[in-house]
Design an enzyme around this catalytic site. Structure first.
Site, short mmCIF file in Angstrom:
data_model
loop_
_atom_site.label_atom_id
_atom_site.label_comp_id
_atom_site.label_asym_id
_atom_site.label_seq_id
_atom_site.Cartn_x
_atom_site.Cartn_y
_atom_site.Cartn_z
N LYS A 282 9.10 3.66 -6.23
CA LYS A 282 10.48 3.13 -6.21
C LYS A 282 10.76 2.42 -4.88
O LYS A 282 11.40 1.37 -4.83
CB LYS A 282 11.49 4.29 -6.38
CG LYS A 282 11.87 4.54 -7.81
CD LYS A 282 12.84 5.68 -7.95
CE LYS A 282 14.27 5.32 -7.57
NZ LYS A 282 15.18 6.47 -7.76
N GLU B 49 8.46 1.09 -3.00
CA GLU B 49 7.65 -0.14 -2.97
C GLU B 49 8.42 -1.30 -3.57
O GLU B 49 8.36 -2.43 -3.08
CB GLU B 49 6.35 0.07 -3.77
CG GLU B 49 5.39 1.06 -3.15
CD GLU B 49 4.10 1.19 -3.95
OE1 GLU B 49 3.57 0.16 -4.42
OE2 GLU B 49 3.62 2.33 -4.12
N HIS C 161 0.86 -1.19 0.00
CA HIS C 161 0.00 0.00 0.00
C HIS C 161 0.89 1.24 0.00
O HIS C 161 1.86 1.30 0.77
CB HIS C 161 -0.88 -0.03 1.25
CG HIS C 161 -1.81 1.14 1.34
ND1 HIS C 161 -2.99 1.23 0.61
CD2 HIS C 161 -1.73 2.29 2.06
CE1 HIS C 161 -3.59 2.38 0.89
NE2 HIS C 161 -2.85 3.04 1.76
C1 GRF Z 1 0.95 0.43 -6.08
O1 GRF Z 1 1.12 1.79 -5.74
C2 GRF Z 1 0.51 -0.35 -4.88
O2 GRF Z 1 1.04 0.12 -3.69
C3 GRF Z 1 -0.98 -0.15 -4.89
O3 GRF Z 1 -1.34 -0.17 -6.24
C4 GRF Z 1 -0.22 0.23 -7.03
C5 GRF Z 1 0.03 -0.87 -8.00
O4 GRF Z 1 1.05 -0.54 -8.92
N1 GRF Z 1 -1.63 -1.15 -4.08
P1 GRF Z 1 1.70 -1.68 -9.81
O5 GRF Z 1 0.56 -2.34 -10.59
O6 GRF Z 1 2.38 -2.65 -8.91
O7 GRF Z 1 2.64 -0.96 -10.72
#
Ligand code: GRF
Length: 218
Positions: A174, A176, A111
């Protein structure tokens, strides 16, 4: 040692899934992705997964009469693939308590905020509106209450003057991509214990490793 079998659920571009694919390709990484499920046939991440040679399934929620039969189809696919840990990665469907409770301690989500602040959607907008100086992301176990489960790993990033939702989201994203593989590794190495609402990490070797701060790395 057997690698932990991951099932990744996506709805869109799948950049966090791609980060997991990258991590699992590293020698010695203790987990592997055995299935990627998308609830939309046009999810960009599907192509990324296919190119990496990973099994994919499209389970379109619109093809089912309700959440339970949709989730039963996902249950069946996850079980058939032998998935041990479900990783939600931009999966944009609410899940029933039943689906979640069948996977206590076996389903995680990423998240883009420092939970418990800023749950739900448009979290970068919420962070900018609140005027916080530090934003970030959280990997947590999934519980029936949205964005509320035991926290595994967090990363902080600065909110800079002039940031808008897009620039802040990109900086958080980044982070994440570092956090998600790290959280998977902790679980796969058997270093996470659930204690009520908390996830305890055996971090004896490095007590700061659940925290990725703006000053560490980069
Ligand atoms: C990410 O920001 C994640 O934290 C949220 O949804 C977005 C998904 O991005 N839950 P991706 O599809 O992984 O690029």
């Amino acid at each position: 040692m057997a690698r932990l079998k991951l099932g990744v659920l996506i709805s869109g571009r799948g950049s966090n899934m791609a980060a997991l694919i990258g991590a699992t390709a590293e020698p010695g990484f203790p987990a592997e992705i055995v299935l990627v499920i998308a609830n939309r046939a046009d999810a960009g991440g599907l192509e990324t997964a296919r190119e990496a040679g990973i099994a994919t399934a499209v389970i379109d929620h619109k093809a089912f009469s309700g959440r339970e039969p949709f989730e039963a189809a996902m249950d069946a696919a996850l079980e058939a693939a032998g998935v041990e840990l479900v990783c939600l990665a931009g999966f944009m469907r609410l899940l029933t308590a039943g689906f979640v409770e069948r996977r206590v301690g076996r389903m995680i989500n990423i998240h883009p905020s420092l939970l418990p602040a800023f749950k739900g959607l448009h979290v970068q907008r919420q962070a900018l509106a609140a005027g916080v100086r530090i934003a970030g992301c959280t990997v947590h176990f999934v519980t029936p209450d949205m964005d509320s489960g035991p926290i595994l790993v967090q990363a902080a990033v600065p909110v800079l003057p002039g940031d808008d939702e897009d620039s802040l989201a990109a900086r958080i994203l980044k982070a994440e991509h570092r956090c998600y593989p790290h959280a998977v590794r902790l679980i796969a190495e058997g270093r996470v214990r659930l204690e009520g609402d908390l996830a305890r990490i055996d971090a004896s070797s490095d007590s700061t490793e659940m925290l990725i701060s703006p000053l560490s790395g980069e």
